[in-house]
Scaffold this motif. Structure first.
Motif, short mmCIF file in Angstrom:
data_model
loop_
_atom_site.label_atom_id
_atom_site.label_comp_id
_atom_site.label_asym_id
_atom_site.label_seq_id
_atom_site.Cartn_x
_atom_site.Cartn_y
_atom_site.Cartn_z
N ASP A 26 0.85 -1.21 0.00
CA ASP A 26 0.00 0.00 0.00
C ASP A 26 0.88 1.25 0.00
O ASP A 26 0.58 2.24 -0.68
N LEU A 27 1.96 1.19 0.78
CA LEU A 27 2.85 2.34 0.87
C LEU A 27 3.48 2.62 -0.49
O LEU A 27 3.64 3.78 -0.89
N ASP A 28 3.81 1.55 -1.18
CA ASP A 28 4.39 1.70 -2.52
C ASP A 28 3.40 2.41 -3.45
O ASP A 28 3.78 3.30 -4.22
N ASP A 29 2.11 2.03 -3.35
CA ASP A 29 1.07 2.70 -4.15
C ASP A 29 1.07 4.21 -3.86
O ASP A 29 1.01 5.03 -4.77
N ASP A 46 10.24 5.25 -4.59
CA ASP A 46 10.01 6.67 -4.79
C ASP A 46 9.82 7.42 -3.48
O ASP A 46 8.71 7.81 -3.13
N TYR A 47 10.90 7.58 -2.74
CA TYR A 47 10.78 8.27 -1.44
C TYR A 47 12.09 9.00 -1.14
O TYR A 47 13.11 8.78 -1.80
N LEU A 83 7.55 11.34 -1.34
CA LEU A 83 7.20 10.92 0.01
C LEU A 83 8.45 11.01 0.89
O LEU A 83 9.51 10.55 0.51
N ARG A 84 8.30 11.59 2.10
CA ARG A 84 9.46 11.75 2.97
C ARG A 84 9.37 10.83 4.20
O ARG A 84 8.35 10.80 4.88
N VAL A 85 10.46 10.13 4.45
CA VAL A 85 10.54 9.21 5.58
C VAL A 85 11.55 9.76 6.58
O VAL A 85 12.72 9.92 6.25
N ALA A 86 11.10 10.07 7.81
CA ALA A 86 12.02 10.56 8.84
C ALA A 86 12.59 9.38 9.61
O ALA A 86 11.84 8.49 10.03
N GLY A 100 2.19 7.51 -6.64
CA GLY A 100 1.35 8.62 -7.08
C GLY A 100 1.70 9.95 -6.41
O GLY A 100 1.16 10.99 -6.75
N PHE A 101 2.58 9.88 -5.42
CA PHE A 101 2.79 11.03 -4.53
C PHE A 101 3.36 12.24 -5.25
O PHE A 101 2.89 13.37 -5.07
#
Ligand SMILES: Nc1ncnc2c1ncn2[C@@H]1O[C@H](COP(=O)(O)OP(=O)(O)OP(=O)(O)O)[C@@H](O)[C@H]1O
Ligand SMILES: O=P(O)(O)OC[C@H]1O[C@H](OP(=O)(O)OP(=O)(O)O)[C@H](O)[C@@H]1O
Ligand SMILES: [Mg+2]
Length: 324
Positions: free
Chosen positions: A118-121, A155-156, A134-137, A125-126
């Motif tokens: 789901d996160l990949d989805d 894609d992050y 998409l940003r991951v802290a 599209g982000f």
């Protein structure tokens, strides 16, 4: 480097108190030397060992480069901080404290996002929707990269965070986080949820040996002397000593319980008994039941303080890794 074996021990934080207790249990009295050099210490009765008091992350770096021989630190730090950790260190034994999971957590509001797929989805599209990735802290940059790659999430962007990571989605500094959690209270307080398949690592504190350090004969002897006490305490903690007198041939009964309950008869068994067994803690009650069914009148169970064995599995493990 000096001739002594260097062992790095947490000087602060949540691992420190438990590490002190771990040494005490093994009968190892860690003494801080007084004065200016009080970040160093020794262990009473174990010559050739020098103790360094450092933070968990410093300990991990020192082990990784071989500047110390041994240390106590979390597996999360080992896997994050040390490149190719499996080649650089031996996890000698897990210590039963400092338990925590490294997890991927997203805002609870993202009700459609439950898994890494789901996160990949969302990630794909982000950029189109928000004009940014998409940003991951996280402070677990390497663990995050490897885990996201394994799940084909590409894609992050990683936003390095050195504290209060759980607050970054709410503050707008990131969209989701990778961090460590024990009780889950901090995640809950920040309205975050762990993805169903988002546990990257189940970590706990370990005794860790550096394979990069120089190990001369004196240092190996010191290691053996330390691990002798540690293994004897571990063995004593995980088994119970069971005594019983059974009618008939005690050797037959012993054979049966060794297979069935995972016991050992460390002192041998004579035909006329008595039975003295070392058995896993979890098997004690069924074993006691069984022995009474076999006619034992009394089954005594005690916990040994130390069980020294001819072979030391912890020392053998380190030597195998050093020589293999
Ligand atoms: N709830 C938890 N949160 C953070 N770390 C935990 C938790 N439970 C166990 N640990 C373990 O403790 C280690 C971190 O310890 P601590 O935060 O005390 O030191 P540190 O992060 O190395 O200190 P510093 O960042 O100041 O150098 C973690 O890497 C992990 O292995
Ligand atoms: O799941 P929980 O039981 O709530 O624990 C997790 C929290 O504890 C740790 O922070 P710590 O208290 O070590 O502060 P730090 O971020 O300054 O290291 C960790 O970074 C999490 O924020
Ligand atoms: Mg911390």
């Amino acid at each position: 480097m000096s001739e002594t074996l260097l062992i790095a021990v947490p000087s602060k934080g949540r691992l420190q108190e438990n590490a002190d207790r771990f040494f005490a249990r093994a009968g190892l009295a860690v003494k801080r030397s007084r004065g200016a050099r009080d970040y160093r210490g020794v262990i009473d009765g174990v010559p050739g060992v020098e103790v360094l008091f450092l933070s968990a992350s410093e300990i991990t770096r020192e082990i990784g480069v071989g500047a110390v021989h041994l240390g106590i630190t979390g597996e999360d730090l080992v896997r994050e901080v040390i490149p190719d950790a499996d080649k650089a260190v031996a996890l000698v034994t897990p210590l039963g404290f400092g338990g925590a999971n490294v997890v991927v957590a997203v805002p609870q509001m993202w009700i459609d996002v439950r898994t890494m797929a789901d996160l990949d989805d969302v990630a794909q599209g982000f950029h189109a929707r928000h004009g940014r990735r998409l940003r991951v802290a996280t402070k677990y940059v390497n663990l995050t990269r490897a885990f996201f790659a394994e799940h084909a999430v590409g894609d992050y962007l990683i936003v390095e965070s050195l504290g209060a990571t759980e607050g970054t989605p709410a503050s707008g500094a990131a969209d989701l986080i990778v961090d460590i959690t024990t009780t889950g209270a901090t995640l809950a307080a920040n309205a975050l949820k762990i993805l169903d398949d988002g546990v990257i690592l189940k970590s706990e504190a370990n005794l860790v040996a550096s394979l990069k350090a120089a190990w001369n004969g004196r240092q190996r002897r010191a290691l053996k002397s330390l691990l002798d006490r540690i293994a004897a305490e571990e063995r004593a903690r995980t088994i119970r000593e069971v005594r019983a007198v059974v009618p008939g041939d005690a050797r037959k009964i012993a054979e049966g319980v060794i297979g069935r309950f995972g016991c050992e008869a460390p002192y041998g068994v004579e035909k006329s008994g008595p039975l003295v067994l070392h058995c896993p803690v979890g098997a004690i009650h069924p074993l006691a039941e069984y022995l009474r069914e076999q006619g034992a009148h009394t089954v005594g169970v005690t916990q040994a303080e130390y069980v020294f064995q001819a072979r030391n599995p912890l020392y053998d493990k380190v030597m195998q890794r050093l020589e293999g």
